[in-house]
Design an enzyme around this catalytic site. Structure first.
Site, PDB file in Angstrom:
ATOM      1  N   GLU A  93       3.276  -1.142  13.482  1.00  0.00           N
ATOM      2  CA  GLU A  93       4.560  -0.551  13.131  1.00  0.00           C
ATOM      3  C   GLU A  93       4.420   0.513  12.046  1.00  0.00           C
ATOM      4  O   GLU A  93       3.611   0.366  11.134  1.00  0.00           O
ATOM      5  CB  GLU A  93       5.491  -1.628  12.565  1.00  0.00           C
ATOM      6  CG  GLU A  93       5.772  -2.738  13.523  1.00  0.00           C
ATOM      7  CD  GLU A  93       6.616  -3.827  12.882  1.00  0.00           C
ATOM      8  OE1 GLU A  93       6.854  -4.818  13.540  1.00  0.00           O
ATOM      9  OE2 GLU A  93       7.012  -3.668  11.712  1.00  0.00           O
ATOM     10  N   CYS A 106       6.103   4.429   5.723  1.00  0.00           N
ATOM     11  CA  CYS A 106       5.433   3.168   5.425  1.00  0.00           C
ATOM     12  C   CYS A 106       4.428   2.901   6.541  1.00  0.00           C
ATOM     13  O   CYS A 106       4.817   2.699   7.690  1.00  0.00           O
ATOM     14  CB  CYS A 106       6.512   2.092   5.351  1.00  0.00           C
ATOM     15  SG  CYS A 106       5.910   0.469   5.013  1.00  0.00           S
ATOM     16  N   CYS A 113      -2.391  -9.607   9.857  1.00  0.00           N
ATOM     17  CA  CYS A 113      -2.917  -9.755   8.495  1.00  0.00           C
ATOM     18  C   CYS A 113      -3.414 -11.177   8.325  1.00  0.00           C
ATOM     19  O   CYS A 113      -2.766 -12.129   8.773  1.00  0.00           O
ATOM     20  CB  CYS A 113      -1.823  -9.458   7.472  1.00  0.00           C
ATOM     21  SG  CYS A 113      -2.393  -9.581   5.758  1.00  0.00           S
ATOM     22  N   CYS A 117       0.923 -14.664   3.868  1.00  0.00           N
ATOM     23  CA  CYS A 117       1.994 -14.991   2.923  1.00  0.00           C
ATOM     24  C   CYS A 117       3.083 -15.714   3.710  1.00  0.00           C
ATOM     25  O   CYS A 117       3.380 -15.344   4.852  1.00  0.00           O
ATOM     26  CB  CYS A 117       2.544 -13.724   2.274  1.00  0.00           C
ATOM     27  SG  CYS A 117       1.278 -12.835   1.349  1.00  0.00           S
ATOM     28  N   CYS A 120       6.185 -13.795   5.400  1.00  0.00           N
ATOM     29  CA  CYS A 120       5.931 -12.483   6.008  1.00  0.00           C
ATOM     30  C   CYS A 120       5.685 -12.599   7.522  1.00  0.00           C
ATOM     31  O   CYS A 120       4.841 -13.393   7.960  1.00  0.00           O
ATOM     32  CB  CYS A 120       4.724 -11.850   5.321  1.00  0.00           C
ATOM     33  SG  CYS A 120       4.140 -10.346   6.130  1.00  0.00           S
ATOM     34  N   CYS A 339       8.370  -5.927   7.302  1.00  0.00           N
ATOM     35  CA  CYS A 339       7.073  -5.675   7.923  1.00  0.00           C
ATOM     36  C   CYS A 339       6.744  -6.702   9.004  1.00  0.00           C
ATOM     37  O   CYS A 339       6.906  -7.890   8.835  1.00  0.00           O
ATOM     38  CB  CYS A 339       6.008  -5.546   6.839  1.00  0.00           C
ATOM     39  SG  CYS A 339       5.033  -6.956   6.417  1.00  0.00           S
TER      40      CYS A 339
END
Ligand code: SAH
Ligand code: SF4
Length: 349
Positions: A93, A106, A113, A117, A120, A339
């Site tokens: 994205e 961004c 990832c 977290c 997220c 995100c």
């Protein structure tokens, strides 16, 4: 010579293009300018290149690989988000947040990832692979090109590495992408307009401290004690707050730059006045600014943003105790701008 083994044209510096294609230095610069300054990807339009070179480029090389595949646009905030398809079918994205003076793009640095977290969407979807420098730069070129229509003049955008991924887990490609964005034959973006955001990778912060430039650093903190941070940002178990703050103090001392911290406000988790006090105790003595971002709820993860009055009380308390902060608008929530969310929805529908 180079820190990675680039195979695609969009991630090579002019001198590397010359070397790869056996060109004179000025021809390498011309090809680089077509892509990075004029944002032209169609070899047939690169009229200053010889016919022979154009034929070779068409036959043997790929100029760009990102294909905008799905996009969403919020009428209310004018935020635009593109889901980009990569050559291997993966998706990332990129978001454009417009502003009167300067737009902010961004960009993503990884597919997924590995930090995970707990609030997220990107972390939740797991890690697939690193992006190459070219794939990162092409996200910027996408929004800069005429087709997207977001840049109607020559103003240069701000770039934040706050899309999908942990930039310092893909250090070399991220650094190369920044050098490409700043290149004098290309977009010439200013270092101070570029910000890299990390969840606290101390090795990366140490390397970044030694880079000879003014690119900005932001650290996503979210908690000011190890117990809570271990839970929210699992990387804290590897690099605890003492090590993290040590590397940040060193960064400030060596570079003289201001530090930015990101703090995602999570209802009843890290939004109390006591926790604001902990944060002040941790960072109150340094040249720093805190960006407070009310959480964008991700379905299934169980977090909510605080009420606006609680968010404001947190901000006001920091201010009273002398810590500068900005409470960010919850921009783009209606288009899944947090995100990883557009990709997540696309993968699951
Ligand atoms: N991995 C890097 C950069 C990408 S994440 C980092 O963590 O800093 C960019 C920012 O988005 C981080 O500050 C992250 O904490 C924040 N973020 C992630 N999920 C969010 C959510 N659901 N709501 C609000 N902010 C979120
Ligand atoms: Fe990764 Fe950043 Fe999401 Fe954490 S917040 S999982 S580091 S992208």
């Amino acid at each position: 010579m180079s820190e990675i083994a680039p195979t695609f044209i969009s991630e090579l510096y002019p001198e590397e293009l010359s070397e790869l294609l056996g060109l004179k230095p000025f021809q390498g610069r011309q090809l680089f300018q077509w892509i990075h300054r004029k944002k032209v990807f169609d070899v047939d339009e690169m009229t200053s290149l010889s016919k022979e070179l154009r034929a070779r480029l068409k036959d043997g090389y790929s100029i760009n690989r990102l294909e905008p595949f799905r996009s969403s646009y919020s009428e209310k905030t004018e935020t635009r988000k593109s889901l980009m398809k990569l050559a291997d079918g993966e998706t990332v994205e990129t978001v454009c947040i417009p502003a009167e003076k300067r737009h902010t793009f961004c960009v993503s640095s990884q597919v997924g990832c590995a930090v995970k977290c707990t609030f997220c969407a990107t972390g939740e979807s797991g890690y697939a692979r690193n992006l190459s420098a070219g794939e990162i730069v092409e996200q910027v070129l996408h929004f800069m090109s005429d087709e997207t229509g977001v840049m109607d003049d020559d103003r240069k955008p701000n770039i934040v590495y706050m899309g999908m991924g942990e930039p310092f887990h893909n250090y070399d490609a991220v650094i190369r992408s920044i050098r490409l964005l700043m290149h004098e034959e290309g977009m010439q973006l200013g270092a101070r307009r570029i910000t890299v955001s990390t969840a606290g990778d101390v090795k990366g912060i140490e390397r970044f401290t030694d880079e000879d430039w003014q690119v900005r650093l932001s650290v996503s903190l979210h908690a000011a004690n190890d117990t809570l941070r271990d839970e929210l940002v699992p990387m804290n178990r590897k690099y605890n707050l003492e090590r993290l703050m040590g590397s940040i103090h060193n960064y400030i001392e060596k570079t003289g730059r201001q530090m930015t911290f990101e703090w995602t406000l999570l209802q009843d988790v890290n939004d109390s006045i006591e926790i604001a006090d902990e944060l002040v105790d941790l960072i109150g003595d340094m040249k720093a600014h805190v960006n407070l971002i009310p959480c964008n709820p991700v379905s299934g993860l169980g977090y909510k943003p605080p009420t606006p009055s609680v968010s404001r009380a947190f901000r006001n308390h920091l201010e009273r105790r002398g810590v500068l902060s900005t409470l960010r608008l919850e921009r783009g929530q209606d288009i899944d701008a947090a995100c990883g969310q557009l990709r997540r929805r696309t993968l699951t529908t």
